[in-house]
Design a protein around this motif. Structure first.
Motif, PDB file in Angstrom:
ATOM      1  N   TYR A  30       0.682  -1.318  -0.020  1.00  0.00           N
ATOM      2  CA  TYR A  30      -0.144  -0.010   0.051  1.00  0.00           C
ATOM      3  C   TYR A  30       0.714   1.370   0.059  1.00  0.00           C
ATOM      4  O   TYR A  30       2.021   1.275   0.563  1.00  0.00           O
ATOM      5  N   THR A  31       0.216   2.471  -0.799  1.00  0.00           N
ATOM      6  CA  THR A  31       1.078   3.576  -0.769  1.00  0.00           C
ATOM      7  C   THR A  31      -0.236   4.589  -0.005  1.00  0.00           C
ATOM      8  O   THR A  31      -1.198   4.143   0.081  1.00  0.00           O
ATOM      9  N   ILE A  32       0.498   5.832   0.263  1.00  0.00           N
ATOM     10  CA  ILE A  32      -0.402   6.817   0.724  1.00  0.00           C
ATOM     11  C   ILE A  32      -1.755   7.188  -0.167  1.00  0.00           C
ATOM     12  O   ILE A  32      -2.856   7.153   0.275  1.00  0.00           O
ATOM     13  N   LYS A  33      -1.454   6.912  -1.533  1.00  0.00           N
ATOM     14  CA  LYS A  33      -2.342   7.118  -2.540  1.00  0.00           C
ATOM     15  C   LYS A  33      -3.901   6.024  -2.239  1.00  0.00           C
ATOM     16  O   LYS A  33      -4.664   6.148  -2.303  1.00  0.00           O
ATOM     17  N   ASP A  34      -3.140   4.809  -1.729  1.00  0.00           N
ATOM     18  CA  ASP A  34      -4.295   3.866  -1.756  1.00  0.00           C
ATOM     19  C   ASP A  34      -5.051   4.108  -0.245  1.00  0.00           C
ATOM     20  O   ASP A  34      -6.179   3.835  -0.482  1.00  0.00           O
ATOM     21  N   LEU A  35      -4.458   4.729   0.551  1.00  0.00           N
ATOM     22  CA  LEU A  35      -5.269   5.156   1.647  1.00  0.00           C
ATOM     23  C   LEU A  35      -6.218   6.224   1.553  1.00  0.00           C
ATOM     24  O   LEU A  35      -6.968   6.482   2.426  1.00  0.00           O
ATOM     25  N   ILE A  36      -6.077   6.914   0.418  1.00  0.00           N
ATOM     26  CA  ILE A  36      -6.844   8.096   0.258  1.00  0.00           C
ATOM     27  C   ILE A  36      -7.697   8.041  -0.953  1.00  0.00           C
ATOM     28  O   ILE A  36      -8.289   8.769  -1.438  1.00  0.00           O
ATOM     29  N   VAL A  37      -8.051   6.656  -1.414  1.00  0.00           N
ATOM     30  CA  VAL A  37      -9.082   6.359  -2.512  1.00  0.00           C
ATOM     31  C   VAL A  37     -10.257   6.864  -2.196  1.00  0.00           C
ATOM     32  O   VAL A  37     -10.678   7.254  -3.311  1.00  0.00           O
ATOM     33  N   ASN A  38     -10.849   6.960  -1.070  1.00  0.00           N
ATOM     34  CA  ASN A  38     -11.897   7.459  -0.798  1.00  0.00           C
ATOM     35  C   ASN A  38     -11.586   8.975  -0.407  1.00  0.00           C
ATOM     36  O   ASN A  38     -12.330   9.354   0.444  1.00  0.00           O
ATOM     37  N   GLU A  39     -11.119   9.644  -1.098  1.00  0.00           N
ATOM     38  CA  GLU A  39     -10.653  11.057  -0.823  1.00  0.00           C
ATOM     39  C   GLU A  39     -12.065  12.012  -0.468  1.00  0.00           C
ATOM     40  O   GLU A  39     -11.604  12.666   0.424  1.00  0.00           O
ATOM     41  N   GLN A  40     -12.870  12.119  -1.198  1.00  0.00           N
ATOM     42  CA  GLN A  40     -14.162  12.849  -0.854  1.00  0.00           C
ATOM     43  C   GLN A  40     -14.783  12.641   0.443  1.00  0.00           C
ATOM     44  O   GLN A  40     -15.076  13.443   1.104  1.00  0.00           O
ATOM     45  N   GLU A  41     -14.850  11.242   0.743  1.00  0.00           N
ATOM     46  CA  GLU A  41     -15.265  10.885   2.274  1.00  0.00           C
ATOM     47  C   GLU A  41     -14.306  11.296   3.442  1.00  0.00           C
ATOM     48  O   GLU A  41     -15.089  12.110   4.218  1.00  0.00           O
ATOM     49  N   LEU A  42     -13.203  11.228   3.147  1.00  0.00           N
ATOM     50  CA  LEU A  42     -12.066  11.717   3.975  1.00  0.00           C
ATOM     51  C   LEU A  42     -11.972  13.261   4.124  1.00  0.00           C
ATOM     52  O   LEU A  42     -12.195  13.892   5.168  1.00  0.00           O
ATOM     53  N   ARG A  43     -12.335  13.798   2.964  1.00  0.00           N
ATOM     54  CA  ARG A  43     -12.340  15.381   2.941  1.00  0.00           C
ATOM     55  C   ARG A  43     -13.385  15.840   3.724  1.00  0.00           C
ATOM     56  O   ARG A  43     -13.376  17.051   4.461  1.00  0.00           O
ATOM     57  N   ASN A  44     -14.619  15.344   3.626  1.00  0.00           N
ATOM     58  CA  ASN A  44     -16.034  15.686   4.154  1.00  0.00           C
ATOM     59  C   ASN A  44     -15.673  15.430   5.994  1.00  0.00           C
ATOM     60  O   ASN A  44     -15.951  16.436   6.620  1.00  0.00           O
ATOM     61  N   LEU A  45     -14.994  14.259   6.083  1.00  0.00           N
ATOM     62  CA  LEU A  45     -15.088  13.984   7.474  1.00  0.00           C
ATOM     63  C   LEU A  45     -13.971  14.855   8.354  1.00  0.00           C
ATOM     64  O   LEU A  45     -13.952  15.167   9.300  1.00  0.00           O
ATOM     65  N   MET A  46     -12.862  15.303   7.473  1.00  0.00           N
ATOM     66  CA  MET A  46     -11.863  16.360   7.996  1.00  0.00           C
ATOM     67  C   MET A  46     -12.328  17.657   8.126  1.00  0.00           C
ATOM     68  O   MET A  46     -11.432  18.536   8.221  1.00  0.00           O
ATOM     69  N   GLY A  47     -13.519  18.160   7.507  1.00  0.00           N
ATOM     70  CA  GLY A  47     -13.903  19.376   7.348  1.00  0.00           C
ATOM     71  C   GLY A  47     -13.388  20.064   6.372  1.00  0.00           C
ATOM     72  O   GLY A  47     -13.328  21.288   6.341  1.00  0.00           O
ATOM     73  N   MET A  48     -12.850  19.574   5.194  1.00  0.00           N
ATOM     74  CA  MET A  48     -12.276  20.325   4.114  1.00  0.00           C
ATOM     75  C   MET A  48     -13.392  20.805   3.012  1.00  0.00           C
ATOM     76  O   MET A  48     -13.015  21.572   2.229  1.00  0.00           O
ATOM     77  N   ASN A  49     -14.539  20.367   3.138  1.00  0.00           N
ATOM     78  CA  ASN A  49     -15.405  20.703   2.107  1.00  0.00           C
ATOM     79  C   ASN A  49     -16.686  21.720   2.605  1.00  0.00           C
ATOM     80  O   ASN A  49     -17.622  21.649   2.310  1.00  0.00           O
ATOM     81  N   LYS A  50     -16.224  22.657   3.546  1.00  0.00           N
ATOM     82  CA  LYS A  50     -17.078  23.445   4.198  1.00  0.00           C
ATOM     83  C   LYS A  50     -17.140  24.798   3.386  1.00  0.00           C
ATOM     84  O   LYS A  50     -16.165  25.439   3.144  1.00  0.00           O
TER      85      LYS A  50
END
Length: 146
Positions: free
Chosen positions: A126-146
């Motif tokens: 695995y790479t970091i890219k593999d860990l962020i394959v669900n990027e939109q969901e992660l961004r929402n959870l981290m409050g990046m799409n407000k």
């Protein structure tokens, strides 16, 4: 086996910065607020990741951090190996501290050693890219799409 918080936080920093466009900088302050981790502690980890050439730091008023290389080039297994210092799962893994009387005949250490190697083999896939394959969901959870 349990990874140190240091390694956990390093992975979170890389995931966080990996979800942003490479032209956009992140700050230790914002990462600290998202994950509720001390800025001081994150600063130490960012310093180490910068030395490892995984993060680029930009100084100044509008400075911050970003990935120093593409997320697909940052191997999770190699990162964990380099950040973790103790893989002695049992006393018998270290000949200097091994006081177990059955150690010479015990196969448990061999079994756990195989498991440890399998653990790292999986992480190395695995790479970091593999860990962020669900990027939109992660961004929402981290409050990046407000």
């Amino acid at each position: 086996m349990q990874l140190k918080k240091y390694t956990d936080y390093a992975l979170r920093i890389l995931i966080y910065t990996g979800t942003k466009p490479n032209t956009e900088l992140s700050s230790i302050k914002e990462i600290s607020e998202v994950f509720n981790i001390s800025q001081h502690h994150l600063g130490k980890i960012v310093f180490e990741l910068n030395k490892m050439e995984l993060l680029e730091t930009v100084r100044g008023r509008n400075g911050g951090i970003r990935l120093a290389k593409p997320a697909e080039e940052i191997n999770v297994g190699l990162l964990v190996r380099s950040l973790e210092s103790d893989f002695n799962l049992l006393e018998c893994f270290d000949k200097e501290t091994d006081h177990c009387v059955i150690s010479p005949a015990c196969t448990l250490k061999h079994t756990l050693n195989r498991a440890l190697h399998a653990f790292f083999k999986v992480l190395e896939d695995y790479t970091i890219k593999d860990l962020i394959v669900n990027e939109q969901e992660l961004r929402n959870l981290m409050g990046m799409n407000k």
